[in-house]
Design a protein around this motif. Sequence first.
Motif, PDB file in Angstrom:
ATOM      1  N   ASP A 123      37.443  30.179  45.766  1.00 17.30           N
ATOM      2  CA  ASP A 123      36.088  30.370  45.258  1.00 17.30           C
ATOM      3  C   ASP A 123      35.150  30.916  46.327  1.00 17.30           C
ATOM      4  N   THR A 124      35.217  30.352  47.523  1.00 16.73           N
ATOM      5  CA  THR A 124      34.323  30.789  48.596  1.00 16.73           C
ATOM      6  C   THR A 124      34.592  32.247  48.973  1.00 16.73           C
ATOM      7  N   THR A 125      35.874  32.608  49.039  1.00 17.06           N
ATOM      8  CA  THR A 125      36.241  33.977  49.415  1.00 17.06           C
ATOM      9  C   THR A 125      35.792  34.975  48.360  1.00 17.06           C
ATOM     10  N   ALA A 126      36.009  34.633  47.087  1.00 17.99           N
ATOM     11  CA  ALA A 126      35.592  35.532  46.005  1.00 17.99           C
ATOM     12  C   ALA A 126      34.079  35.715  46.002  1.00 17.99           C
ATOM     13  N   ASN A 127      33.337  34.626  46.163  1.00 18.79           N
ATOM     14  CA  ASN A 127      31.875  34.702  46.168  1.00 18.79           C
ATOM     15  C   ASN A 127      31.366  35.553  47.323  1.00 18.79           C
ATOM     16  N   SER A 128      31.912  35.320  48.505  1.00 17.72           N
ATOM     17  CA  SER A 128      31.467  36.072  49.687  1.00 17.72           C
ATOM     18  C   SER A 128      31.823  37.550  49.570  1.00 17.72           C
ATOM     19  N   SER A 129      33.006  37.851  49.021  1.00 12.94           N
ATOM     20  CA  SER A 129      33.411  39.246  48.854  1.00 12.94           C
ATOM     21  C   SER A 129      32.477  39.979  47.907  1.00 12.94           C
ATOM     22  N   CYS A 130      32.093  39.300  46.825  1.00  9.59           N
ATOM     23  CA  CYS A 130      31.151  39.906  45.879  1.00  9.59           C
ATOM     24  C   CYS A 130      29.814  40.193  46.554  1.00  9.59           C
ATOM     25  N   ALA A 131      29.350  39.251  47.349  1.00 10.40           N
ATOM     26  CA  ALA A 131      28.079  39.444  48.040  1.00 10.40           C
ATOM     27  C   ALA A 131      28.155  40.626  48.997  1.00 10.40           C
ATOM     28  N   MET A 132      29.275  40.765  49.694  1.00 10.43           N
ATOM     29  CA  MET A 132      29.427  41.887  50.626  1.00 10.43           C
ATOM     30  C   MET A 132      29.372  43.217  49.891  1.00 10.43           C
ATOM     31  N   LEU A 133      30.071  43.298  48.746  1.00 10.85           N
ATOM     32  CA  LEU A 133      30.031  44.544  47.978  1.00 10.85           C
ATOM     33  C   LEU A 133      28.623  44.807  47.450  1.00 10.85           C
ATOM     34  N   TYR A 134      27.993  43.765  46.924  1.00  9.82           N
ATOM     35  CA  TYR A 134      26.668  43.935  46.318  1.00  9.82           C
ATOM     36  C   TYR A 134      25.647  44.439  47.341  1.00  9.82           C
ATOM     37  N   TYR A 135      25.618  43.831  48.503  1.00  5.82           N
ATOM     38  CA  TYR A 135      24.606  44.210  49.491  1.00  5.82           C
ATOM     39  C   TYR A 135      24.973  45.502  50.224  1.00  5.82           C
ATOM     40  N   GLY A 144      39.552  26.329  58.001  1.00  3.87           N
ATOM     41  CA  GLY A 144      40.175  27.597  57.643  1.00  3.87           C
ATOM     42  C   GLY A 144      39.353  28.814  57.993  1.00  3.87           C
ATOM     43  N   ARG A 145      38.439  28.677  58.922  1.00  2.39           N
ATOM     44  CA  ARG A 145      37.539  29.785  59.267  1.00  2.39           C
ATOM     45  C   ARG A 145      38.301  31.033  59.705  1.00  2.39           C
ATOM     46  N   ASN A 146      39.351  30.882  60.508  1.00  5.51           N
ATOM     47  CA  ASN A 146      40.094  32.050  60.985  1.00  5.51           C
ATOM     48  C   ASN A 146      40.749  32.808  59.837  1.00  5.51           C
ATOM     49  N   VAL A 147      41.288  32.058  58.857  1.00  4.78           N
ATOM     50  CA  VAL A 147      41.893  32.686  57.687  1.00  4.78           C
ATOM     51  C   VAL A 147      40.833  33.432  56.888  1.00  4.78           C
ATOM     52  N   ALA A 148      39.705  32.748  56.651  1.00  5.16           N
ATOM     53  CA  ALA A 148      38.638  33.337  55.839  1.00  5.16           C
ATOM     54  C   ALA A 148      38.095  34.610  56.459  1.00  5.16           C
ATOM     55  N   GLU A 149      37.867  34.603  57.766  1.00  6.07           N
ATOM     56  CA  GLU A 149      37.309  35.786  58.417  1.00  6.07           C
ATOM     57  C   GLU A 149      38.269  36.967  58.331  1.00  6.07           C
ATOM     58  N   MET A 186      39.384  42.640  53.189  1.00  7.51           N
ATOM     59  CA  MET A 186      38.914  43.008  51.846  1.00  7.51           C
ATOM     60  C   MET A 186      37.779  44.024  51.927  1.00  7.51           C
ATOM     61  N   LEU A 187      36.808  43.750  52.773  1.00  8.90           N
ATOM     62  CA  LEU A 187      35.657  44.627  52.930  1.00  8.90           C
ATOM     63  C   LEU A 187      36.094  46.017  53.377  1.00  8.90           C
ATOM     64  N   ALA A 188      36.969  46.064  54.371  1.00  8.98           N
ATOM     65  CA  ALA A 188      37.422  47.358  54.888  1.00  8.98           C
ATOM     66  C   ALA A 188      38.245  48.111  53.849  1.00  8.98           C
ATOM     67  N   ALA A 189      39.039  47.388  53.049  1.00  7.17           N
ATOM     68  CA  ALA A 189      39.917  48.037  52.072  1.00  7.17           C
ATOM     69  C   ALA A 189      39.129  48.766  50.996  1.00  7.17           C
ATOM     70  N   TRP A 190      38.169  48.067  50.355  1.00 10.75           N
ATOM     71  CA  TRP A 190      37.448  48.759  49.274  1.00 10.75           C
ATOM     72  C   TRP A 190      36.431  49.761  49.803  1.00 10.75           C
TER      73      TRP A 190
END
Length: 519
Positions: free
Chosen positions: A333-345, A472-477, A483-487
């Motif tokens: 959930d945290t990863t999906a939410n943060s990824s959406c925010a990165m794309l949106y902004y 799990g901070r290292n995994v999340a980062e 993800m950000l770089a890929a899209w």
Amino acid sequence: MSSAILAELEYAVSGLTNPPLWALPVTALALIAFSYLYAHFVTHSALRGIPGPLAAKLSNVWLFSTARRGVRSRTIHDLHQRLGPLVRIQPNHVSIVDEDAVKVIYGHGSGLPKADYYDAFLTVNSRPGIFSTRSRKDHTRKRKMVSHVFSAASVRNFEPFMKGNLENFVRQWDRLCAEAGGTARFDALDWFNYLAFDMISDLAFGRAFGMLLTGKDMAELRETPTSPPTYTSAIEVLHHRGQVNSTVGCIPSPYKPWARYIPDPFFRKGIAVARNAAKIAIAAVRDRLENPPTHDREDLLARLAEARDEKGSPISRDELTAEAMTQLIAGSDTTANSSCAMLYYAAGTPGVLEKLQAELDDVIDEDSLPTYDAVKGLPYLDAVYKESMRIHSTVAIGLPRIVPDDSPGVTVAGHYFPPGTVLSVPIYSLHHSKDIWGDDADTFRPERWEHATPRQNNAFMPFSTGPRGCIGRNVAEMELKLMLAAWARRYTPVIEERMDIEEAFLNKPVSVKISLTRR
């Protein structure tokens, strides 16, 4: 003695032994009012000078109601803007917006233990994982058992499996663009949820749930390892879990188990759905133990199973399931939410996507996916990542800690807090403080990280901090940057609608509608 006097005495005594019906509720209300007033003027007298809503000073009902309406972090932020850095939000709970308070409340050595807010997670799931464990001794034991799994060196071994799920992700987005004749329109949140769940299930259990391949949110449930399987929406389960726990957490612990009886369908239905989180973990652990991967790989579950406590004993099946559920929830959930925010902004702020794409074009071939070695040190990608985590603040509330009864109390932000006081630093407010970030604190501006001050770096805590921070901070980062770089390297998204937020334990986007074109 005259009969008249005897009659008066008899009437008076009967009034004491047989009070009128109205006397009982009035007496009960008087006793309840007295208990609140006594707590305010005596038990928590040291907090009387701290500003806050009167209802919050007298009762937990104010914060409970605020959380139930999904407006906790924004409401508390508004209070801090009007009342200052210290705000009382419960009779014994003070919210503090001060970066120096972070070290005292959450830091190594001086950090305070978790408050009874976290008992709400046991109301829904009876077995504590590393996140919900309040005991320092138990948490230290758990962290020693699992910390090696999340070390920077260990996490690098997970990159090939992250890449495999990213390949499925871009394959689906390529398909959507092709089927639409060039420009596809859809909700990006759905696909980021599928990617996040597949990625964490692959890392944790050796096999992805398969959401990306099917384009559907479906997870297996089992009541026990031997129960027949059923299926449900994993995204819905975690959303209800966050909603219920964030609200029930505001109730004193003795009353938390009774939350399901509150005459509000939100609690009865929400708790019933949220209990499925444990059933998803039971099913996933069962499948992994009975059907290990045929190829040579070390997933999170394998490493957890290898863990030993101080006596050399392996982790139990129940504890293994509890830790697996913690990783599944924390990593999806945290990863999906943060990824959406990165794309949106990034896509919605003029000039940001173009600058990011120019940086990525120099290190990623046209049809290739990024490697972590190629992108981890990119300054602008790192700035977009950090600025998204700051302004969106996936975990927006203040994580509550309590001053232990056996301590002399603590002094934070120039104020003494006695034992029994609950303290928290609201992450959203800290990340949006104009005193720390400047007058444009509410503006998405990645360039601010080019010259971030020590004060700003200390105030940035998207994963909390200290010994109880996100393990799990290292995994999340790694996941989020890949993800950000890929899209960003492969597509040009255009934001179609404003991103609305629904607050529970996490700040969750309702949707992120985009139009998408291959570059």
